[in-house]
Design an enzyme around this catalytic site. Sequence first.
Site, mmCIF file in Angstrom:
data_model
loop_
_atom_site.group_PDB
_atom_site.id
_atom_site.type_symbol
_atom_site.label_atom_id
_atom_site.label_comp_id
_atom_site.label_asym_id
_atom_site.label_seq_id
_atom_site.Cartn_x
_atom_site.Cartn_y
_atom_site.Cartn_z
ATOM 1 N N HIS A 235 51.863 24.917 72.787
ATOM 2 C CA HIS A 235 52.422 24.990 74.149
ATOM 3 C C HIS A 235 53.216 23.710 74.391
ATOM 4 O O HIS A 235 52.645 22.616 74.469
ATOM 5 C CB HIS A 235 51.303 25.145 75.179
ATOM 6 C CG HIS A 235 50.620 26.474 75.114
ATOM 7 N ND1 HIS A 235 49.287 26.656 75.397
ATOM 8 C CD2 HIS A 235 51.106 27.707 74.783
ATOM 9 C CE1 HIS A 235 48.980 27.939 75.246
ATOM 10 N NE2 HIS A 235 50.057 28.583 74.876
ATOM 11 N N GLU A 238 52.358 20.739 76.866
ATOM 12 C CA GLU A 238 51.044 20.091 76.754
ATOM 13 C C GLU A 238 51.168 18.833 75.895
ATOM 14 O O GLU A 238 50.591 18.713 74.810
ATOM 15 C CB GLU A 238 50.019 21.080 76.211
ATOM 16 C CG GLU A 238 49.790 22.244 77.176
ATOM 17 C CD GLU A 238 48.813 23.300 76.656
ATOM 18 O OE1 GLU A 238 48.235 23.099 75.562
ATOM 19 O OE2 GLU A 238 48.631 24.322 77.342
ATOM 20 N N HIS A 333 45.112 21.213 72.358
ATOM 21 C CA HIS A 333 45.839 21.591 73.569
ATOM 22 C C HIS A 333 45.631 20.526 74.649
ATOM 23 O O HIS A 333 44.867 19.581 74.467
ATOM 24 C CB HIS A 333 45.324 22.934 74.103
ATOM 25 C CG HIS A 333 45.745 24.117 73.283
ATOM 26 N ND1 HIS A 333 46.643 25.045 73.723
ATOM 27 C CD2 HIS A 333 45.375 24.507 72.037
ATOM 28 C CE1 HIS A 333 46.819 25.972 72.791
ATOM 29 N NE2 HIS A 333 46.057 25.662 71.764
ATOM 30 N N GLU A 406 40.624 20.761 73.858
ATOM 31 C CA GLU A 406 41.407 20.520 75.065
ATOM 32 C C GLU A 406 41.240 19.068 75.511
ATOM 33 O O GLU A 406 40.144 18.516 75.464
ATOM 34 C CB GLU A 406 40.941 21.435 76.210
ATOM 35 C CG GLU A 406 41.116 22.918 75.943
ATOM 36 C CD GLU A 406 42.496 23.428 76.322
ATOM 37 O OE1 GLU A 406 43.337 22.606 76.751
ATOM 38 O OE2 GLU A 406 42.725 24.646 76.193
#
Length: 437
Positions: A235, A238, A333, A406
């Site tokens: 992504h 990010e 991420h 994350e």
Amino acid sequence: MNKEARAQNGESAEDSDSDLINEQLTGNIHKIAIVPPNFSGKPKKGHLIFDACFECGNLGRVDFISEFEYDLFIRPDTCNARFRIWFNFTVENVKQEQRVIFNIVNFSKSKSLYREGMSPLVKSTSRPKWQRIPAKNVFYYRCPEHKRNYVMSFVFCFDVEDDVYQFAYSFPYSYTKLQNYLQILDNRGLDYYERELLALSVQQRRLDLITISDSELKQNTQKKRKLVIITARVHPGETPSSYVCQGLIEFLVSPHPIAKVLRENIIFKIIPMLNPDGVYLGNYRCSLMGFDLNRVWQDPSPWAHPELFATKSQVLNLDKDSTYDLDFYIDIHAHSTMMNGFMYGNIYEDSNRYERQAIFPKLLCSNADDFSMSSTSFNRDAVKAGTGRRTLGGSLDEKCHCYTLEVSFFSYQPSGFNHPIPYTEEECIIKFKIDLI
């Protein structure tokens, strides 16, 4: 796309109307002076000039409200009007002590860390280090005048007339920055570091594959060699994931004794930027062609998703290679609504395999003060079926551990602290190296 088609995709009528409005914003503004209505002639000092026509830039429109206030519109991801989060633009031609209110009026998310104290970043030509705008000057809310979108307003005072000011959602990490960093590593001539071209993107940008391991281990095919695969930046907005990935690479190529032991026993294969086109274009979530690449792992197209097609083929081939023991797949991420670092793992019918998945996050939690076990979760939601973690978790050898790692866009809160600690640009790199040690 009409409303019926959007409904079939699970989008609400509210989202549909909002998207239709934003489909008109197809490109970044380029050196546009925003002047009062009916003004003619050369822009005067204080008539702000906006620009986002640069790598990773994003700003689609600016509306003059008053000499003290401007409405700014995020350009949606290319070929996909649903995603409007990332912004990155410059402002110049300012007056000293000029105070303004910027309203970014078309965010596509209701939840945001802007409600938890996060604030936009700013730097200028005389102060090139990114700083956060004071949180007391930032407001995130649903505005009656923009009822279908969320608005983030912030107050700012320009204090140096000749400076060019740059504002961004988070610390930018461009495709060029990665290429420059990898070139520096190439020039060091390390015998335990190797860089190769895995594929080219739709716009012919590099998809790099980094291998870090002791040369003797790489050449020894007589025994099974432990293998860890790490990917990042599927992504494009990010950006913290790239800083974490760089921190990991810097540690693994360092002379630290633990790094040396890791290189002697494990082969690390790292793909640091899965979506180079999206990164370059200043998208938040999608590729050039408007695809969320972390939803197409089940059946990637060699022409529409060449990065994912090449990556999945590489991972599956390595898993089948009898000389490797693929131990971990980790996809890095960044999270826009939660603090700390945490993981997503898979749920399996085999209870032993399911329980094994919990060990690594617990080890991270015991060693890293910015990792949260309480935020870590294991799931098999249908909406996540096309992700790397879910797809590879069902395709690779059952001994392989598959996770999404994350890291917060904003901050972490160690145990015993009653306030969050914002990440800095350097800390995203340095802290991950410390956590590994």
